[in-house]
Design an enzyme around this catalytic site. Structure first.
Site, PDB file in Angstrom:
ATOM      1  N   ASP A 177     -11.662  -9.689 -10.274  1.00 52.19           N
ATOM      2  CA  ASP A 177     -10.374  -8.651 -10.681  1.00 52.19           C
ATOM      3  C   ASP A 177     -10.164  -9.885 -11.250  1.00 52.19           C
ATOM      4  O   ASP A 177      -8.336  -9.393 -11.290  1.00 52.19           O
ATOM      5  CB  ASP A 177     -10.471  -7.966  -9.720  1.00 52.19           C
ATOM      6  CG  ASP A 177      -8.708  -7.108  -9.986  1.00 52.19           C
ATOM      7  OD1 ASP A 177      -9.437  -6.758 -11.288  1.00 52.19           O
ATOM      8  OD2 ASP A 177      -7.903  -6.472  -9.387  1.00 52.19           O
ATOM      9  N   GLU A 192     -13.302 -11.999  -0.417  1.00 48.56           N
ATOM     10  CA  GLU A 192     -13.945 -10.971  -0.540  1.00 48.56           C
ATOM     11  C   GLU A 192     -15.172 -10.830  -1.102  1.00 48.56           C
ATOM     12  O   GLU A 192     -15.984  -9.592  -1.939  1.00 48.56           O
ATOM     13  CB  GLU A 192     -13.485 -10.046  -1.190  1.00 48.56           C
ATOM     14  CG  GLU A 192     -11.741  -9.468  -0.670  1.00 48.56           C
ATOM     15  CD  GLU A 192     -11.175  -8.233  -1.287  1.00 48.56           C
ATOM     16  OE1 GLU A 192     -11.934  -7.562  -2.162  1.00 48.56           O
ATOM     17  OE2 GLU A 192     -10.288  -7.464  -1.086  1.00 48.56           O
ATOM     18  N   TYR A 243      -6.982  -2.230   1.619  1.00 53.14           N
ATOM     19  CA  TYR A 243      -5.883  -0.692   0.679  1.00 53.14           C
ATOM     20  C   TYR A 243      -6.035   0.117   0.750  1.00 53.14           C
ATOM     21  O   TYR A 243      -6.019   0.957   0.509  1.00 53.14           O
ATOM     22  CB  TYR A 243      -6.572  -0.894  -0.958  1.00 53.14           C
ATOM     23  CG  TYR A 243      -6.444  -2.590  -1.500  1.00 53.14           C
ATOM     24  CD1 TYR A 243      -5.900  -2.635  -2.161  1.00 53.14           C
ATOM     25  CD2 TYR A 243      -7.365  -3.535  -1.283  1.00 53.14           C
ATOM     26  CE1 TYR A 243      -4.934  -3.825  -2.748  1.00 53.14           C
ATOM     27  CE2 TYR A 243      -6.441  -4.931  -1.386  1.00 53.14           C
ATOM     28  CZ  TYR A 243      -5.419  -5.342  -2.605  1.00 53.14           C
ATOM     29  OH  TYR A 243      -5.194  -6.263  -3.163  1.00 53.14           O
ATOM     30  N   TYR A 254      -6.961   2.411  -2.922  1.00 58.05           N
ATOM     31  CA  TYR A 254      -8.429   2.628  -3.076  1.00 58.05           C
ATOM     32  C   TYR A 254      -8.970   3.972  -2.110  1.00 58.05           C
ATOM     33  O   TYR A 254     -10.379   4.559  -2.508  1.00 58.05           O
ATOM     34  CB  TYR A 254      -9.153   1.499  -2.926  1.00 58.05           C
ATOM     35  CG  TYR A 254      -9.055   0.404  -4.114  1.00 58.05           C
ATOM     36  CD1 TYR A 254      -8.824   1.150  -5.542  1.00 58.05           C
ATOM     37  CD2 TYR A 254      -8.558  -0.911  -4.046  1.00 58.05           C
ATOM     38  CE1 TYR A 254      -9.000   0.374  -6.492  1.00 58.05           C
ATOM     39  CE2 TYR A 254      -7.618  -1.883  -5.237  1.00 58.05           C
ATOM     40  CZ  TYR A 254      -7.916  -1.281  -6.421  1.00 58.05           C
ATOM     41  OH  TYR A 254      -7.980  -1.623  -6.856  1.00 58.05           O
ATOM     42  N   GLU A 256      -4.370  -9.348   1.426  1.00 59.79           N
ATOM     43  CA  GLU A 256      -4.032  -8.433   0.691  1.00 59.79           C
ATOM     44  C   GLU A 256      -3.302  -7.239   1.212  1.00 59.79           C
ATOM     45  O   GLU A 256      -4.226  -6.235   2.313  1.00 59.79           O
ATOM     46  CB  GLU A 256      -5.389  -8.062  -0.093  1.00 59.79           C
ATOM     47  CG  GLU A 256      -5.116  -9.119  -1.330  1.00 59.79           C
ATOM     48  CD  GLU A 256      -6.644  -9.486  -2.067  1.00 59.79           C
ATOM     49  OE1 GLU A 256      -6.917  -8.170  -2.721  1.00 59.79           O
ATOM     50  OE2 GLU A 256      -7.146 -10.330  -2.220  1.00 59.79           O
ATOM     51  N   LYS A 285      -0.236  -4.397  -9.565  1.00 62.25           N
ATOM     52  CA  LYS A 285       0.054  -4.775  -8.394  1.00 62.25           C
ATOM     53  C   LYS A 285       0.967  -6.074  -7.872  1.00 62.25           C
ATOM     54  O   LYS A 285       1.354  -5.571  -6.872  1.00 62.25           O
ATOM     55  CB  LYS A 285      -1.075  -4.816  -6.679  1.00 62.25           C
ATOM     56  CG  LYS A 285      -2.093  -3.403  -6.905  1.00 62.25           C
ATOM     57  CD  LYS A 285      -2.966  -3.829  -6.098  1.00 62.25           C
ATOM     58  CE  LYS A 285      -4.280  -2.561  -6.610  1.00 62.25           C
ATOM     59  NZ  LYS A 285      -5.067  -2.876  -7.503  1.00 62.25           N
TER      60      LYS A 285
HETATM   61  C1  BDP Z   1      -9.123  -7.590  -4.033  1.00 61.32           C
HETATM   62  C2  BDP Z   1      -9.552  -8.273  -4.549  1.00 61.32           C
HETATM   63  C3  BDP Z   1      -7.905  -8.404  -5.747  1.00 61.32           C
HETATM   64  C4  BDP Z   1      -8.068  -7.477  -6.801  1.00 61.32           C
HETATM   65  C5  BDP Z   1      -8.066  -6.280  -5.585  1.00 61.32           C
HETATM   66  C6  BDP Z   1      -7.280  -5.217  -6.644  1.00 61.32           C
HETATM   67  O1  BDP Z   1      -9.352  -9.488  -3.325  1.00 61.32           O
HETATM   68  O2  BDP Z   1      -9.096  -9.671  -6.341  1.00 61.32           O
HETATM   69  O3  BDP Z   1      -7.102  -7.695  -7.575  1.00 61.32           O
HETATM   70  O4  BDP Z   1      -8.551  -6.143  -4.784  1.00 61.32           O
HETATM   71  O5  BDP Z   1      -8.010  -4.382  -7.030  1.00 61.32           O
HETATM   72  O6  BDP Z   1     -10.348  -6.708  -4.259  1.00 61.32           O
HETATM   73  O7  BDP Z   1      -5.786  -5.722  -7.462  1.00 61.32           O
END
Ligand code: BDP
Length: 594
Positions: free
Chosen positions: A163, A415, A470, A474, A505, A569
């Site tokens: 991403d 990931e 997330y 998500y 993250e 983000k």
């Molecule tokens: C995670 C990834 C990261 C993405 C982030 C997202 O590690 O690179 O930018 O999610 O979706 O899956 O913002």
């Protein structure tokens, strides 16, 4: 095995950054037509270092797939007679081939690590030569990171599963260097603490130096000699040592000299910090003291220059990190410029250093990136050959970065698929590769939500658990009560593993200027609420020893229905101004947690 370009009593450098000639080669004709023997056809100008994509207003430049050519004239300084002459690239993304005049001198694959070549036999001091570089931005299943080229009536398209935008070009400085015929080739420094003293151990590799002695002189940060010892593999003691600490990056410098009696044949200086790292149950100890990480996953990403390194922009990033109270960062999702690591060394920032192994998960993002239907690990996709490339990139990363005191953890991938037997078979040996290359630091990888507690088959090999989650974005989008319940349930599982946990993250896309109460996704208020929900969980589990938000700043991505001018983000905007969440974090991080 490669030292950095350096000016010392026996070495010189000349920086080759600036304006170069540049040409696209969409039909890949340049090599057969021997473009390196002449001025590039249909050339334009290009800045080095820079990603080339955003310097033009033409979509064809931004979406270009294939090789490009860089060229310039270089005069070898007249004083370099009798020395070895080397050309050194800090990085070229993703693959490069280099010619001096008509001679091909080196090829390198891997977009984020340095390479160099000795060109002494092809040049003469005082004379000019033509330096040509072919840089290729194409990714395949056998590159790290992986990607695929899809053919279409409009031409080839590059697809990938990570991403961030596939910026390419010569992203960091290019150097012409001189060094003596007999020279230091590599140095590895490790440190330990004994009461109030520092123990410094080194191993020096030299070229052709059998008849010479290796002398190591250690200077404190004011230039006073604090220790001196002879031997290529030796140890010394620094009495009443000044430790390298989180937030206080005290550095010593070791001058490594190859000597013949009093005569210094080669000298190289290596900065280092005296500190120890140890994992003890759920604690990560630096100098025996537990640490709590605050900070971000970041990107090398800026307006106009893309992924190029720039010292001024680095200082602005550093000022924002300091202002918000971050004591750490992850080099998501590739090795960053060494100048960022130098900065971290000097200022006591804690760094999780990551390989470019990202987007190795076909269960993820297929919908976003329009590339569904592949199996992650198979003979045709990510396979044994990819694993060899991956092993080598781990070795090269550790080789480049081993002497940085700021680096406290190696992350071998971000990931990846990790819930399958194939994933376990792929990754198990890679942990061994990292541990062998550096027995002194913890090794880990970043676990994805698709492989939650109880399902992941790779985290058993990690010394520290790095989790990306997330909840509230998500999953349980807009429903923070459910998000908190689900996250707490999962965290209870991970916390039972008796390993330290860093959340590498968490976060929410946020449009600066969008305000809503009650808070809904995309608003500045919602980003703050997501952080607070996460913090309630982190604060109730002892095993959580760090929080790194995704992301430090907004950044460029490939086009997608979930990306509004890139990934939003960021706690800071792409031009490094704070969103509301930055003020919340500043209170938390500059208060209780430090
Ligand atoms: C995670 C990834 C990261 C993405 C982030 C997202 O590690 O690179 O930018 O999610 O979706 O899956 O913002």
């Amino acid at each position: 095995m490669m030292l950095r370009p350096q000016d010392t009593a026996t070495r010189d450098t000349k920086c080759l950054s600036g304006m170069w000639d540049f040409a696209f080669d969409p039909e890949d004709r340049g090599q057969t037509e021997r473009w390196f023997t002449q001025l590039l056809p249909e050339r334009t100008e290009m800045a080095v270092p820079a990603s080339y994509q955003d310097l033009s207003t033409d979509p064809a430049t931004r979406d270009y797939v294939g090789p490009v050519w860089y060229q310039r004239e270089v005069r070898i300084p007249r004083g370099w007679v009798g020395n070895r002459v080397v050309v050194h690239f800090e990085s070229a993304t993703h693959a490069a081939t280099v010619w001096i005049n008509d001679i091909e001198v080196v090829s390198h694959v891997g977009g984020y690590l340095p390479f160099e070549v000795d060109i002494t036999d092809h040049v003469r001091a005082g004379k000019k030569c033509r330096l040509t570089v072919r840089v290729d931005n194409r990714l395949s299943f056998q590159t790290i990171p992986p990607g695929i080229i899809v053919d279409s009536p409009e031409g080839p398209k590059q697809k990938y599963w990570h991403d961030f935008f596939n910026y390419a070009g010569i992203h960091r400085d290019v150097w012409l260097c001189s060094r003596p015929q007999v020279h230091v080739e590599d140095v590895t420094i490790t440190t330990d603490i004994d009461g109030g003293d520092g123990i410094v151990t080194w191993s020096v590799l030299s070229h052709n130096a059998d008849l010479l002695a290796t002398r190591v002189t250690i200077f404190d940060d004011e230039g006073n000699v604090v220790a001196e010892e002879t031997g290529a593999n030796a140890q010394t003691r620094i009495p009443s040592v000044h430790l390298w600490q989180p937030g206080q990056g005290y550095l010593y410098e070791a001058e490594i000299s190859l000597v013949n009696g009093d005569e210094v044949i080669d000298a190289y200086r290596q900065a280092f910090g005296v500190r120890t790292i140890r994992v003890d149950g759920t604690r990560l100890l630096i100098n025996g003291e537990p640490v709590y990480l605050t900070g971000f996953g970041m990107h090398e990403d800026h307006q106009t220059i893309g992924k190029a390194h720039n010292d001024a922009l680095m200082l602005r990033d550093a000022a924002c990190l300091e202002w918000v109270g971050a004591n750490s960062l992850r080099t998501s999702h590739y090795p960053y410029s060494e100048h960022i690591l130098d900065y971290a060394d000097r200022h006591g920032l804690l760094v999780i250093d990551e390989t470019p192994a990202v987007g190795m998960n076909m269960g993820l993002g297929g919908g976003i990136f329009g590339t569904q239907g592949y199996t992650t690990f198979s003979a045709e996709t990510i396979n044994d050959e990819t694993q060899k490339v991956h092993a080598q990139v781990i070795r090269d990363l550790i080789d480049r970065d081993k002497n940085h005191p700021s680096i406290i953890i190696w992350s071998i991938a971000n990931e990846p698929e990790s819930e399958t037997e194939a994933a376990e078979n792929y990754f198990r040996p890679l942990f061994d590769v990292a541990h062998e290359a550096d027995p002194s630091r913890p090794v880990s990888f970043v676990n994805v939500m698709l492989a939650p507690f109880g399902k992941c088959r790779v985290s058993q090999y990690s010394d520290i658990l790095l989790l990306n989650r997330y909840y509230g974005w998500y999953v349980d989008t807009g429903d923070l009560a459910a998000a908190e319940r689900h996250w707490r349930e999962e965290m209870a599982g991970w916390a039972s593993e008796n390993k330290p946990i860093i959340i590498t993250e968490y976060g929410a896309d946020t449009m600066p200027g969008l305000h809503q109460i009650p808070a809904e996704p995309w608003s500045e208020e919602y980003q703050v609420e997501v952080l607070k929900m996460n913090e309630r969980i982190f604060d109730s589990f002892d095993a959580v020893i760090g929080e790194q938000i995704w992301n430090f700043a907004d950044f460029a991505t490939t086009s997608g229905t979930m990306r509004v001018g890139g990934n939003r983000k960021g706690i800071f905007t792409r031009d490094r101004q704070p969103k509301s969440a930055a003020f919340h974090l500043r209170k938390r991080w500059r208060g209780v947690k430090q």
